[in-house]
Scaffold this motif. Sequence first.
Motif, PDB file in Angstrom:
ATOM      1  N   LEU A   1      -6.847  -1.617   2.402  1.00 40.92           N
ATOM      2  CA  LEU A   1      -5.719  -0.699   2.255  1.00 40.92           C
ATOM      3  C   LEU A   1      -4.548  -1.135   3.118  1.00 40.92           C
ATOM      4  O   LEU A   1      -3.381  -1.055   2.711  1.00 40.92           O
ATOM      5  CB  LEU A   1      -6.153   0.720   2.622  1.00 40.92           C
ATOM      6  CG  LEU A   1      -7.092   1.424   1.641  1.00 40.92           C
ATOM      7  CD1 LEU A   1      -7.566   2.754   2.225  1.00 40.92           C
ATOM      8  CD2 LEU A   1      -6.416   1.656   0.296  1.00 40.92           C
ATOM      9  N   LEU A   2      -4.847  -1.598   4.331  1.00 39.77           N
ATOM     10  CA  LEU A   2      -3.806  -2.101   5.215  1.00 39.77           C
ATOM     11  C   LEU A   2      -3.093  -3.283   4.578  1.00 39.77           C
ATOM     12  O   LEU A   2      -1.850  -3.370   4.590  1.00 39.77           O
ATOM     13  CB  LEU A   2      -4.442  -2.506   6.545  1.00 39.77           C
ATOM     14  CG  LEU A   2      -3.541  -3.180   7.578  1.00 39.77           C
ATOM     15  CD1 LEU A   2      -2.476  -2.220   8.070  1.00 39.77           C
ATOM     16  CD2 LEU A   2      -4.368  -3.705   8.745  1.00 39.77           C
ATOM     17  N   GLN A   3      -3.864  -4.195   3.988  1.00 36.07           N
ATOM     18  CA  GLN A   3      -3.250  -5.351   3.334  1.00 36.07           C
ATOM     19  C   GLN A   3      -2.394  -4.930   2.151  1.00 36.07           C
ATOM     20  O   GLN A   3      -1.316  -5.488   1.920  1.00 36.07           O
ATOM     21  CB  GLN A   3      -4.344  -6.316   2.879  1.00 36.07           C
ATOM     22  CG  GLN A   3      -5.063  -7.016   4.018  1.00 36.07           C
ATOM     23  CD  GLN A   3      -6.141  -7.963   3.528  1.00 36.07           C
ATOM     24  OE1 GLN A   3      -6.647  -7.818   2.411  1.00 36.07           O
ATOM     25  NE2 GLN A   3      -6.503  -8.936   4.344  1.00 36.07           N
ATOM     26  N   GLY A   4      -2.874  -3.935   1.393  1.00 39.24           N
ATOM     27  CA  GLY A   4      -2.088  -3.464   0.264  1.00 39.24           C
ATOM     28  C   GLY A   4      -0.739  -2.909   0.678  1.00 39.24           C
ATOM     29  O   GLY A   4       0.224  -2.943  -0.098  1.00 39.24           O
ATOM     30  N   ALA A   5      -0.678  -2.378   1.921  1.00 42.16           N
ATOM     31  CA  ALA A   5       0.576  -1.791   2.411  1.00 42.16           C
ATOM     32  C   ALA A   5       1.460  -2.803   3.120  1.00 42.16           C
ATOM     33  O   ALA A   5       2.660  -2.549   3.286  1.00 42.16           O
ATOM     34  CB  ALA A   5       0.260  -0.634   3.356  1.00 42.16           C
ATOM     35  N   THR A   6       0.908  -3.938   3.548  1.00 40.26           N
ATOM     36  CA  THR A   6       1.682  -4.868   4.379  1.00 40.26           C
ATOM     37  C   THR A   6       1.858  -6.246   3.773  1.00 40.26           C
ATOM     38  O   THR A   6       2.647  -7.039   4.291  1.00 40.26           O
ATOM     39  CB  THR A   6       1.006  -5.026   5.758  1.00 40.26           C
ATOM     40  OG1 THR A   6      -0.330  -5.528   5.577  1.00 40.26           O
ATOM     41  CG2 THR A   6       0.959  -3.710   6.499  1.00 40.26           C
ATOM     42  N   MET A   7       1.135  -6.550   2.680  1.00 39.07           N
ATOM     43  CA  MET A   7       1.233  -7.880   2.071  1.00 39.07           C
ATOM     44  C   MET A   7       1.830  -7.760   0.673  1.00 39.07           C
ATOM     45  O   MET A   7       1.570  -6.777  -0.036  1.00 39.07           O
ATOM     46  CB  MET A   7      -0.160  -8.535   2.006  1.00 39.07           C
ATOM     47  CG  MET A   7      -0.774  -8.788   3.371  1.00 39.07           C
ATOM     48  SD  MET A   7      -2.517  -9.360   3.281  1.00 39.07           S
ATOM     49  CE  MET A   7      -2.303 -10.965   2.504  1.00 39.07           C
ATOM     50  N   PRO A   8       2.605  -8.713   0.247  1.00 37.82           N
ATOM     51  CA  PRO A   8       3.208  -8.642  -1.099  1.00 37.82           C
ATOM     52  C   PRO A   8       2.144  -8.742  -2.186  1.00 37.82           C
ATOM     53  O   PRO A   8       1.136  -9.449  -2.028  1.00 37.82           O
ATOM     54  CB  PRO A   8       4.150  -9.848  -1.127  1.00 37.82           C
ATOM     55  CG  PRO A   8       3.611 -10.781  -0.091  1.00 37.82           C
ATOM     56  CD  PRO A   8       3.008  -9.925   0.976  1.00 37.82           C
TER      57      PRO A   8
ATOM     58  N   GLY B   1       1.562  -8.910  -6.636  1.00 37.81           N
ATOM     59  CA  GLY B   1       2.153  -9.062  -7.952  1.00 37.81           C
ATOM     60  C   GLY B   1       1.834  -7.874  -8.846  1.00 37.81           C
ATOM     61  O   GLY B   1       1.091  -6.955  -8.457  1.00 37.81           O
ATOM     62  N   ALA B   2       2.351  -7.893 -10.058  1.00 39.64           N
ATOM     63  CA  ALA B   2       2.188  -6.766 -10.975  1.00 39.64           C
ATOM     64  C   ALA B   2       0.720  -6.548 -11.336  1.00 39.64           C
ATOM     65  O   ALA B   2       0.242  -5.402 -11.389  1.00 39.64           O
ATOM     66  CB  ALA B   2       3.015  -7.000 -12.237  1.00 39.64           C
ATOM     67  N   LEU B   3       0.000  -7.649 -11.585  1.00 40.85           N
ATOM     68  CA  LEU B   3      -1.409  -7.509 -11.956  1.00 40.85           C
ATOM     69  C   LEU B   3      -2.206  -6.917 -10.796  1.00 40.85           C
ATOM     70  O   LEU B   3      -3.036  -6.019 -10.998  1.00 40.85           O
ATOM     71  CB  LEU B   3      -1.984  -8.869 -12.356  1.00 40.85           C
ATOM     72  CG  LEU B   3      -3.477  -8.874 -12.714  1.00 40.85           C
ATOM     73  CD1 LEU B   3      -3.738  -7.954 -13.906  1.00 40.85           C
ATOM     74  CD2 LEU B   3      -3.941 -10.302 -13.035  1.00 40.85           C
ATOM     75  N   ARG B   4      -1.944  -7.394  -9.606  1.00 40.75           N
ATOM     76  CA  ARG B   4      -2.674  -6.876  -8.440  1.00 40.75           C
ATOM     77  C   ARG B   4      -2.346  -5.406  -8.194  1.00 40.75           C
ATOM     78  O   ARG B   4      -3.216  -4.610  -7.833  1.00 40.75           O
ATOM     79  CB  ARG B   4      -2.346  -7.716  -7.201  1.00 40.75           C
ATOM     80  CG  ARG B   4      -3.260  -7.442  -6.011  1.00 40.75           C
ATOM     81  CD  ARG B   4      -4.690  -7.765  -6.386  1.00 40.75           C
ATOM     82  NE  ARG B   4      -5.633  -7.407  -5.361  1.00 40.75           N
ATOM     83  CZ  ARG B   4      -6.035  -8.243  -4.401  1.00 40.75           C
ATOM     84  NH1 ARG B   4      -5.521  -9.467  -4.343  1.00 40.75           N
ATOM     85  NH2 ARG B   4      -6.925  -7.863  -3.530  1.00 40.75           N
ATOM     86  N   ARG B   5      -1.108  -5.047  -8.382  1.00 46.29           N
ATOM     87  CA  ARG B   5      -0.740  -3.631  -8.203  1.00 46.29           C
ATOM     88  C   ARG B   5      -1.489  -2.758  -9.196  1.00 46.29           C
ATOM     89  O   ARG B   5      -1.926  -1.648  -8.867  1.00 46.29           O
ATOM     90  CB  ARG B   5       0.776  -3.451  -8.363  1.00 46.29           C
ATOM     91  CG  ARG B   5       1.583  -3.958  -7.175  1.00 46.29           C
ATOM     92  CD  ARG B   5       3.004  -3.429  -7.206  1.00 46.29           C
ATOM     93  NE  ARG B   5       3.743  -3.900  -8.382  1.00 46.29           N
ATOM     94  CZ  ARG B   5       4.435  -5.039  -8.418  1.00 46.29           C
ATOM     95  NH1 ARG B   5       4.466  -5.834  -7.355  1.00 46.29           N
ATOM     96  NH2 ARG B   5       5.092  -5.403  -9.516  1.00 46.29           N
ATOM     97  N   ALA B   6      -1.695  -3.249 -10.403  1.00 45.44           N
ATOM     98  CA  ALA B   6      -2.411  -2.473 -11.424  1.00 45.44           C
ATOM     99  C   ALA B   6      -3.876  -2.301 -11.053  1.00 45.44           C
ATOM    100  O   ALA B   6      -4.446  -1.207 -11.192  1.00 45.44           O
ATOM    101  CB  ALA B   6      -2.277  -3.152 -12.783  1.00 45.44           C
ATOM    102  N   THR B   7      -4.530  -3.375 -10.588  1.00 42.43           N
ATOM    103  CA  THR B   7      -5.949  -3.265 -10.236  1.00 42.43           C
ATOM    104  C   THR B   7      -6.132  -2.422  -8.974  1.00 42.43           C
ATOM    105  O   THR B   7      -7.110  -1.676  -8.860  1.00 42.43           O
ATOM    106  CB  THR B   7      -6.561  -4.655 -10.027  1.00 42.43           C
ATOM    107  OG1 THR B   7      -5.858  -5.362  -8.998  1.00 42.43           O
ATOM    108  CG2 THR B   7      -6.515  -5.456 -11.318  1.00 42.43           C
ATOM    109  N   LEU B   8      -5.190  -2.532  -8.045  1.00 43.45           N
ATOM    110  CA  LEU B   8      -5.278  -1.705  -6.841  1.00 43.45           C
ATOM    111  C   LEU B   8      -5.108  -0.221  -7.182  1.00 43.45           C
ATOM    112  O   LEU B   8      -5.719   0.643  -6.546  1.00 43.45           O
ATOM    113  CB  LEU B   8      -4.220  -2.135  -5.823  1.00 43.45           C
ATOM    114  CG  LEU B   8      -4.475  -3.456  -5.095  1.00 43.45           C
ATOM    115  CD1 LEU B   8      -3.303  -3.784  -4.184  1.00 43.45           C
ATOM    116  CD2 LEU B   8      -5.766  -3.381  -4.289  1.00 43.45           C
TER     117      LEU B   8
END
Length: 497
Positions: free
Chosen positions: A110-117, A119-126
């Motif tokens: 979760l920390l990485q999701g908030a602090t690391m860039p 892409g669109a595909l990764r945002r969808a899976t997250l």
Amino acid sequence: PDGGWGGVLGADSEVVPTAVAAAALRVVAGTGDAETDAAVAAGQRRLAEFGGVAAVTDRAVAVLCQQFQALAGFPEAPAPRRLPLELVLFDGVRRDRISFRTAPFIGIALLQGATMPTGALRRATLKLARPAALRLLEAIHEHEGRTGAFSEDPWPAALVCLGLARAGEAPHLVEAIAGFLRRAVRPDGAWDAVTNLDLTKSAFALTGLVAAGYAADPRLAATRELFHRTQQRNPFPVFDCPAGGWSFSGADGWPVTLESAEIVAGLAGLPGAADDPVLRRGVGWLTERQDTRGSWSLWVRDTKLANDGPCPAITAQGVVALLDAGHTPDSPPVARAVEWLRTAQRPDGSYENLWYRDHTSGTATVLDALARAGLAGDPVAVRARDRLLAAQRDDGSFGPGDDRPGSVEETAWAVHALLAAGLPADDERISRGVGWLLDAQLPDGSWPATRLCVYIRHHMHYPNSIITRGLALRALAAHRSAATRAAHGTPTPGARA
């Protein structure tokens, strides 16, 4: 003094606490304060001397160190490997691969999701994975009585808190964990690695006292009641674990095999054990948690996480617990465990112990179990016995088998196992080990504890003085019993070829 930090106060500096502590100081204090800047610089120099984060052998812990170094903005910090939060969408895979690390894994992801860039595909899976991750954290929170303790361990609790706070998720969990951390801080401003090991300590104290002849002492009635009261009444879905086991802390902790096996062995030695329903449930839980390969792991059955299992020492502990509770050597759980232990021996005759310093502790624990199962003369047991004897030092003590000093714990493990394997009480090697234990006892009746309990395998260890005393009592009691049997011409139980 060398610029690094150790896992506990007074310990030599180690790579993991050095990497995290230097980064934490920079994140919290920033720059501009001369004292803090000097401490951070010294820590980074010491980290470089260790070989940097690359010296951390555990991949998941290496990611943790990388993440903290990146948060601090150190230019020399390598980019952290991104953790796949999507694993939480597949419970079986999650348990197999990350096991007991589920909570801190989620926190860092979760920390990485908030602090690391991303892409669109990764945002969808997250977006799909986050709700599943939060449900797992909620399940842990509910099991623990909504205390925010997260296994009563400030480090994973803090990682979950940090990840949730940075991601803007579950503010009630953030508040609960922060409350636990405030309650758990010591008067000197430090946090212990684990704040509550009440059941661990009580289990080893009980087995030590039972071995020493105090099973009928009325004071142990309160200990039996403690274990009756703290047996898990609810399943723990995060580990796919039924009720009936014990945690290391209390009734709402995370069920764990090591403590559960030790508690089963202790309860089995008390008067009235044959009619104890709690003991029967514990034995049933222990047999249900056996891996399909015959071994036992610490947290998750059939896990593929190397730091969870399978563990030879815990497997041997399970064998001894079942034998103490009435199983016979040919009962299916015991026979399957023994057969697995035959395959787990290292080429030099030793055995691993994932949760205590290698390799004397693991070798002694397995030799003890094999002897109890009537296999002291088996070639596997003989190789373990010879490897154990090779670890004895000139002063009579036993250490890990290298140039480090002997310890009370390893000497006690070794003496107990060698006696179980058939060495007579007056054997010169036994006498020197027992003599060293007696000389090591302090005036108050205790023994000095060594930092050999594992917090992070190969990197961070801590002492537990109650385990030390329990093991010493067991070894001395075994020696007394062996001497008494020799005086009456009685053979050692279970030590037939």
